[in-house]
Scaffold this motif. Sequence first.
Motif, PDB file in Angstrom:
ATOM      1  N   ASN A   1       8.403  91.284 132.809  1.00 35.06           N
ATOM      2  CA  ASN A   1       9.742  91.494 133.361  1.00 35.06           C
ATOM      3  C   ASN A   1      10.825  90.793 132.541  1.00 35.06           C
ATOM      4  O   ASN A   1      11.973  90.758 132.933  1.00 35.06           O
ATOM      5  CB  ASN A   1       9.804  91.061 134.831  1.00 35.06           C
TER       6      ASN A   1
ATOM      7  N   TRP B   1       6.985  97.839 131.243  1.00 35.36           N
ATOM      8  CA  TRP B   1       6.888  97.167 132.532  1.00 35.36           C
ATOM      9  C   TRP B   1       6.812  98.201 133.659  1.00 35.36           C
ATOM     10  O   TRP B   1       5.951  98.124 134.541  1.00 35.36           O
ATOM     11  CB  TRP B   1       8.109  96.254 132.684  1.00 35.36           C
ATOM     12  N   GLN B   2       7.727  99.165 133.626  1.00 38.14           N
ATOM     13  CA  GLN B   2       7.798 100.155 134.688  1.00 38.14           C
ATOM     14  C   GLN B   2       6.595 101.084 134.691  1.00 38.14           C
ATOM     15  O   GLN B   2       6.070 101.408 135.748  1.00 38.14           O
ATOM     16  CB  GLN B   2       9.092 100.970 134.568  1.00 38.14           C
TER      17      GLN B   2
ATOM     18  N   THR C   1      21.379 104.310 136.736  1.00 32.82           N
ATOM     19  CA  THR C   1      22.162 103.481 137.649  1.00 32.82           C
ATOM     20  C   THR C   1      21.503 102.125 137.885  1.00 32.82           C
ATOM     21  O   THR C   1      21.951 101.359 138.728  1.00 32.82           O
ATOM     22  CB  THR C   1      22.332 104.183 139.013  1.00 32.82           C
ATOM     23  N   ASP C   2      20.414 101.851 137.144  1.00 34.83           N
ATOM     24  CA  ASP C   2      19.700 100.597 137.389  1.00 34.83           C
ATOM     25  C   ASP C   2      20.330  99.446 136.606  1.00 34.83           C
ATOM     26  O   ASP C   2      20.339  99.462 135.377  1.00 34.83           O
ATOM     27  CB  ASP C   2      18.225 100.756 136.970  1.00 34.83           C
ATOM     28  N   PRO C   3      20.884  98.452 137.327  1.00 30.11           N
ATOM     29  CA  PRO C   3      21.521  97.337 136.613  1.00 30.11           C
ATOM     30  C   PRO C   3      20.548  96.615 135.684  1.00 30.11           C
ATOM     31  O   PRO C   3      20.973  96.097 134.639  1.00 30.11           O
ATOM     32  CB  PRO C   3      22.001  96.414 137.734  1.00 30.11           C
ATOM     33  N   ILE C   4      19.263  96.579 136.033  1.00 31.53           N
ATOM     34  CA  ILE C   4      18.315  95.865 135.172  1.00 31.53           C
ATOM     35  C   ILE C   4      18.093  96.626 133.869  1.00 31.53           C
ATOM     36  O   ILE C   4      17.951  96.034 132.799  1.00 31.53           O
ATOM     37  CB  ILE C   4      16.995  95.595 135.921  1.00 31.53           C
TER      38      ILE C   4
ATOM     39  N   PHE D   1      17.962 107.245 138.668  1.00 34.99           N
ATOM     40  CA  PHE D   1      17.592 105.852 138.970  1.00 34.99           C
ATOM     41  C   PHE D   1      17.736 104.959 137.740  1.00 34.99           C
ATOM     42  O   PHE D   1      18.286 103.870 137.813  1.00 34.99           O
ATOM     43  CB  PHE D   1      16.162 105.788 139.507  1.00 34.99           C
TER      44      PHE D   1
ATOM     45  N   TYR E   1      11.140  97.120 129.137  1.00 36.33           N
ATOM     46  CA  TYR E   1      11.436  97.678 130.455  1.00 36.33           C
ATOM     47  C   TYR E   1      10.585  98.925 130.694  1.00 36.33           C
ATOM     48  O   TYR E   1       9.994  99.099 131.754  1.00 36.33           O
ATOM     49  CB  TYR E   1      12.923  98.030 130.522  1.00 36.33           C
TER      50      TYR E   1
ATOM     51  N   GLY F   1      15.474  85.844 135.290  1.00 35.76           N
ATOM     52  CA  GLY F   1      16.697  86.647 135.297  1.00 35.76           C
ATOM     53  C   GLY F   1      16.650  87.842 134.368  1.00 35.76           C
ATOM     54  O   GLY F   1      17.690  88.370 133.995  1.00 35.76           O
ATOM     55  N   ASN F   2      15.462  88.261 133.948  1.00 34.24           N
ATOM     56  CA  ASN F   2      15.277  89.374 133.016  1.00 34.24           C
ATOM     57  C   ASN F   2      16.090  89.196 131.737  1.00 34.24           C
ATOM     58  O   ASN F   2      16.466  90.171 131.089  1.00 34.24           O
ATOM     59  CB  ASN F   2      15.662  90.727 133.643  1.00 34.24           C
ATOM     60  N   GLU F   3      16.346  87.951 131.352  1.00 30.94           N
ATOM     61  CA  GLU F   3      17.232  87.725 130.201  1.00 30.94           C
ATOM     62  C   GLU F   3      16.556  88.078 128.878  1.00 30.94           C
ATOM     63  O   GLU F   3      17.217  88.274 127.879  1.00 30.94           O
ATOM     64  CB  GLU F   3      17.714  86.273 130.170  1.00 30.94           C
TER      65      GLU F   3
ATOM     66  N   ASN G   1      15.878 112.769 139.730  1.00 35.70           N
ATOM     67  CA  ASN G   1      15.849 111.494 140.444  1.00 35.70           C
ATOM     68  C   ASN G   1      15.542 110.304 139.527  1.00 35.70           C
ATOM     69  O   ASN G   1      16.212 109.278 139.564  1.00 35.70           O
ATOM     70  CB  ASN G   1      14.810 111.577 141.565  1.00 35.70           C
TER      71      ASN G   1
ATOM     72  N   HIS H   1       4.638 103.342 137.495  1.00 36.85           N
ATOM     73  CA  HIS H   1       5.564 104.440 137.783  1.00 36.85           C
ATOM     74  C   HIS H   1       5.628 105.289 136.521  1.00 36.85           C
ATOM     75  O   HIS H   1       6.562 105.172 135.737  1.00 36.85           O
ATOM     76  CB  HIS H   1       6.959 103.916 138.121  1.00 36.85           C
TER      77      HIS H   1
END
Lengths: 312, 424
Positions: A258, A274-275, A81-84, A78, A271, A262-264, A74, A281
């Motif tokens: 983050n 951050w997560q 497939t996460d665009p960010i 995730f 990332y 816009g997370n630019e 999972n 997580h």
Amino acid sequence: MSSLVQSTSTPENTTIRKAVVQKSNWRKYLPLYLSIAPYFLIFLVFNLTPTLFSLYLSFNKWDGIGRMTFTGFNNFYFVLTDPIFGKAVLNTFEIWIMSTIPMLFLALVLAFLLNQRRHSKFAYQLCYFLPNITSTVAITLIFGSLFAPQYGLINTTLSVMHLPTVQWLQDAWPMKWAVALMVIWRWTGYNALVYMAGLQSIPTEYYEAARIDGANTTDIFFNITLPLLRPVILFTVISSSIGGLALFTEPQVLFTNNGGTGNEGLTMVLYQYWQSFASHHFGFGAAVSWVIFFIMLAFTFMNWKIVQATER
Amino acid sequence: MRNIKQKNTLWYASLSIFCLFSFSMLLSACEQAQNNDGKIHLKLWYWNRSIDDGLINAVSKQFPNIVLEADKINDYDNKVRTTLAGHYGVPDILGINTNVAPFFPDEDQFVDLKTLGAEELHSQYLDWKWNLGMTPSGRMIAFPMDTGPTALFYRADIFKQAGLPYEPDAVANSLKTWDDYIQAGVKLKNATGGKSMMFDTATTIYTQMMAQSSKQYFDPSGKFIGDQAQVKNAWNEATKVVQMGLSAKLQMWTTDWNKGIVNGLTASFVGAAWMKQILQETAPATAGKWRVTYAPGGAGNSGGSFLAITKASQHPKEAFEVIKWLQSPENQVVGYTNIQLFPSTISAFSAPQLHQAEAFYGGEDTTKIFAQSATQIPRYYMGPDDGTVSGPITDQLALVEFQHKIPDQAWTDAIQRGQRELLR
């Protein structure tokens, strides 16, 4: 010397000696093994174990306190497939290209110019190295006030000269340039010193011969210096790609966890931080770090292939 | 001979290095297991300026049989999490900041304070604050420390110059709703020619409107309500301000924000009581020009912290006695006077030390405003995943404010993103 010893010893002699050597090998090397043991013990406890644990963790959901729940692939699904995350990977490579190419070019020019100086080289070398040993957080805070959108030094200067201001901390590309500029500022000097070392190993006869043949400085740079420096350049490309792909502190201090508007300014490693450490997580964060590991592995493999190809 | 001697020296050297290494490891492992003075040792973790240090030192005087080992911890949340995960070195008493809800899924790691008789103190404390430490299953895992009642901070001189009411009562009367506030913003911008703006950033409007809402992002059963009216209204007002060009576009916690406060670009903002100190330290030169009054839209809370007792504690009863004493009304007054921690006990609000004429606010007694706000805040429920779904909303709001994203598209993206985050 070694050939001399070999020629005097007969075959029987060698086998006897080998047996003796094998027997006392352990006793002989034990002190040495003991001396290096602390490093390996620490590595085992603080590096290898967490690495293996993170692999286990990446298949679980865990907030850092309670029970872990097994979630299979999972986490990996995730993140992939996460665009960010996709954006973070893209940002990392964009910032890497935007910083590495100008940085290495500048470093080469600086090194070449400095190498032609006879005097006060050391003072320059010291200045080149200073940005590299300054605390990144301090640098970023200072750059933060340089780049500040309304009252930053850069934009104030631009508006005094009636030039359009740049939203360094809010617009997509300027945000990336802000990070890239910091990397350039920090690492150009270091790379220039590496190039200096490379330049000094090029025999001066080549330069003298070229001068006699009527070559000017530009000719010399492109036809002698550059080709002969190729191994050194490859080294700097590889080492700066390792550093560039692990970029973290600059965007973190400049844009928070983050990656800003816009997370630019979000990089792969940021990332991950951050997560796991800001959103807690931890299982997901572990999965992210394994994905990053494979991206870096692929990139290193590519690097290696390129080096091999150029050596041929 | 010489060779053997050398070999021996090498042996001894490496052996001693190894022994030293193992010994130091052993020492650090044993460090914790030593206190036999017959007293009860309690470990407390807190962060800088969350509890008054004088009070912490006074605990041993108040409780002669207790030794309070208080540690100020940096990188607080991560250390707390890793320590709780490791089940080793867990403190007895744990400070928890405003993010108490993320600990709800792990409520079994904490002592239910009701079992220690907390309920009899309930009436002394603000009900909504007390309620924030309650998990959905009804356990009380966190005890109230300070609160963050909100109010409107504004520059009286700029309001006056813009022809707006500028005395605190008159301002409160004319700015009852957020729409009133936005209309005043138009007037202020026109009157000052854009040199001053009513709003620092759209994010402040959004977060402060949410801080006033009795409904947040989830209900106590865990149902997502973050796409409902309370969130959408806050979003609409915030994006309206951007589209009307009334925002100074100064993001919080940046040097630009500080500059805007100093040079008067920002004429007002809604903020918690703890913003007072930040404002005073950022812009000392503007002393006397600021005022505080009731915020448009009503009372709200932003921030404030808690104390918890961990399951690992050997002495939960004594730990609770210490907490009770540290957060008594009298000591909360001390905490407020020394380090501006706004009380959560109702009786503390009437302490004369809290009601001083404050020169920075033109001689106003700001506690009157904040205390009134504190008593009017509605009960609200913070869920463990609030941050997960509110993060994407403020992220998208920044895109609307700084990169001209269309608000409707941004709203759809924000909700989608939040829903996706919850699947993890």
